[in-house]
Design an enzyme around this catalytic site. Structure first.
Site, PDB file in Angstrom:
ATOM      1  N   ASP A  35       1.155  -1.271  -0.135  1.00  0.00           N
ATOM      2  CA  ASP A  35       0.161   0.018   0.240  1.00  0.00           C
ATOM      3  C   ASP A  35       1.028   1.386   0.533  1.00  0.00           C
ATOM      4  OD1 ASP A  35      -2.286   1.105   0.043  1.00  0.00           O
ATOM      5  OD2 ASP A  35      -3.040   1.482   2.526  1.00  0.00           O
ATOM      6  N   HIS A  52       2.872   3.079  -9.286  1.00  0.00           N
ATOM      7  CA  HIS A  52       2.672   1.884  -8.960  1.00  0.00           C
ATOM      8  C   HIS A  52       4.002   1.257 -10.118  1.00  0.00           C
ATOM      9  CE1 HIS A  52      -1.454   2.100  -7.993  1.00  0.00           C
ATOM     10  NE2 HIS A  52      -1.600   3.495  -8.557  1.00  0.00           N
ATOM     11  N   SER A  80      -7.041  -5.246  -6.058  1.00  0.00           N
ATOM     12  CA  SER A  80      -8.680  -5.791  -5.424  1.00  0.00           C
ATOM     13  C   SER A  80      -9.378  -6.168  -6.530  1.00  0.00           C
ATOM     14  CB  SER A  80      -8.005  -5.276  -4.240  1.00  0.00           C
ATOM     15  OG  SER A  80      -9.266  -3.948  -4.173  1.00  0.00           O
ATOM     16  N   LEU A 146      10.706 -20.992  -4.383  1.00  0.00           N
ATOM     17  CA  LEU A 146       9.408 -20.197  -4.648  1.00  0.00           C
ATOM     18  C   LEU A 146       8.501 -19.968  -5.495  1.00  0.00           C
ATOM     19  CD1 LEU A 146       9.026 -17.038  -2.268  1.00  0.00           C
ATOM     20  CD2 LEU A 146       9.657 -16.185  -4.236  1.00  0.00           C
ATOM     21  N   SER A 211      -8.397  -4.929   4.811  1.00  0.00           N
ATOM     22  CA  SER A 211      -9.399  -4.427   3.210  1.00  0.00           C
ATOM     23  C   SER A 211      -9.521  -6.096   2.494  1.00  0.00           C
ATOM     24  CB  SER A 211      -8.260  -3.861   2.269  1.00  0.00           C
ATOM     25  OG  SER A 211      -7.606  -3.011   3.505  1.00  0.00           O
TER      26      SER A 211
HETATM   27  C1  V07 Z   1       1.359  -3.759  -9.584  1.00  0.00           C
HETATM   28  C2  V07 Z   1       3.369  -2.913  -8.100  1.00  0.00           C
HETATM   29  C3  V07 Z   1       3.592  -3.266  -7.203  1.00  0.00           C
HETATM   30  C4  V07 Z   1       2.582  -2.479  -6.428  1.00  0.00           C
HETATM   31  C5  V07 Z   1       1.341  -2.406  -5.983  1.00  0.00           C
HETATM   32  C6  V07 Z   1      -0.002  -2.634  -7.095  1.00  0.00           C
HETATM   33  C7  V07 Z   1       0.965  -1.960  -8.216  1.00  0.00           C
HETATM   34  C8  V07 Z   1       3.957  -6.522  -9.716  1.00  0.00           C
HETATM   35  C9  V07 Z   1       2.890  -7.330 -10.500  1.00  0.00           C
HETATM   36  C10 V07 Z   1       2.963  -8.102 -11.389  1.00  0.00           C
HETATM   37  C11 V07 Z   1       1.641  -8.675 -11.378  1.00  0.00           C
HETATM   38  C12 V07 Z   1       1.240 -11.145 -12.056  1.00  0.00           C
HETATM   39  C13 V07 Z   1       2.358 -10.589 -12.659  1.00  0.00           C
HETATM   40  C14 V07 Z   1       3.164 -10.063 -12.589  1.00  0.00           C
HETATM   41  C15 V07 Z   1       3.851  -9.236 -12.096  1.00  0.00           C
HETATM   42  C16 V07 Z   1       1.621  -6.375 -10.383  1.00  0.00           C
HETATM   43  C17 V07 Z   1      -0.488  -5.476 -10.512  1.00  0.00           C
HETATM   44  C18 V07 Z   1       0.231  -4.120 -10.147  1.00  0.00           C
HETATM   45  C19 V07 Z   1      -2.309  -5.351 -11.020  1.00  0.00           C
HETATM   46  F1  V07 Z   1       1.812 -12.383 -13.352  1.00  0.00           F
HETATM   47  N1  V07 Z   1       3.061  -5.318  -9.699  1.00  0.00           N
HETATM   48  N2  V07 Z   1       2.025  -5.045 -10.068  1.00  0.00           N
HETATM   49  N3  V07 Z   1       0.427  -6.311 -11.321  1.00  0.00           N
HETATM   50  N4  V07 Z   1       1.944  -2.991  -9.363  1.00  0.00           N
END
Ligand code: V07
Length: 255
Positions: A35, A52, A80, A146, A211
């Site tokens: 967050d 982000h 979410s 992991l 949340s």
């Molecule tokens: C997202 C970066 C981290 C902070 C929180 C929100 C934004 C990595 C992924 C991801 C998801 C699936 C995958 C590989 C990477 C990701 C979203 C948002 C939607 F197979 N960071 N990240 N996906 N944020």
């Protein structure tokens, strides 16, 4: 590549003294609510999406560290079911992050023997997001290091309501006797059915709420909070969380 332990780079919240982590008694499954990305950006006069993007780099660092110290499962709350309410441009950007992340990082995940999984309602995500993530799941299927578990379009109440629907339908079909319904059966209808339960929940940015994240699965987990925004989180704070976890366990576990 040799890894130096302990990792105490962060001077703000961690001590500059070695933390003395006990690497034989780490939590096996750590779940994180990442967050504060939007607020981090706002404080710098940048658009939320810049937060982000920075947050995504921190994901890479934390995954590397989790893999290096031998964690079994890392679950990250990436999106979410409530996040759809955000502005369209932000949602579109977020849905491209998995693509971006995997374009640059999938080879390293493969090299590190990491297995990618997801929890959440995956089928309603945009095609390009599904395609990239499915490829990562496919190409890391046989890895036994992991488990990197992304919660994507995840909501815990939705997950539990679906579990109830599945169970009810089995009862209706005569496949299941209501007397046979127990905690294990319920767990076996959740997205997390093949995972061990989280031992530790980390949430950044000062919020101390769940949340709608893993409400059932976190029943026995330790909770650890920090004021630090997710883009400022690092390996040093991660180790501090693990260290605090170990000390709590030692205190009332009598070990
Ligand atoms: C997202 C970066 C981290 C902070 C929180 C929100 C934004 C990595 C992924 C991801 C998801 C699936 C995958 C590989 C990477 C990701 C979203 C948002 C939607 F197979 N960071 N990240 N996906 N944020």
């Amino acid at each position: 590549m040799p890894i130096k332990f302990p990792f105490t780079k962060n001077k703000k919240q961690t001590s500059s003294q070695p933390l003395g982590l006990d690497f034989n008694h780490l939590p096996e499954h750590v779940a994180i609510i990442m967050d504060g990305n939007g607020r981090w950006a706002k404080n710098r006069g940048m658009p939320r999406i810049a937060g982000h993007k920075e947050g995504m780099s921190v994901v890479k660092k934390v995954v590397r560290h989790a893999s290096d110290i031998g964690l079994k499962v890392l679950t990250l709350y990436a999106f979410s079911t409530e996040n759809w309410k955000r502005p369209k441009n932000e949602v579109d950007f977020l849905m491209k992050l998995p693509v971006d992340f995997l374009n640059t990082y999938l080879p390293e995940l493969i090299e590190k023997n990491v297995q990618v999984q997801t929890i959440g309602d995956f089928e309603v995500l945009p095609q390009h997001t599904q395609k990239a993530v499915n490829e990562a799941i496919e190409r890391t299927r046989d890895n036994d290091g992991l488990v990197l578990n992304f919660a994507l379009n995840y909501g815990s109440r939705f997950e539990m309501v679906n579990a109830v629907k599945q169970i009810a339908s089995k009862v209706k079909q005569g496949e299941l006797n209501p007397e046979e319904i127990n905690e294990d059966l319920f767990s076996s209808e959740l997205y997390t059915k093949d995972l061990i339960e989280p031992d530790l929940l980390i949430r950044t940015s000062g919020e101390q709420r769940l949340s709608n994240f893993l409400l059932w699965q976190l029943a026995y987990a330790e909770f650890w909070f920090t004021e630090v925004y997710w883009p400022d989180f690092d390996e040093g704070l991660f180790e501090k969380a693990l260290y605090d976890y170990q000390n709590r366990k030692r205190r009332y576990g009598g070990v």
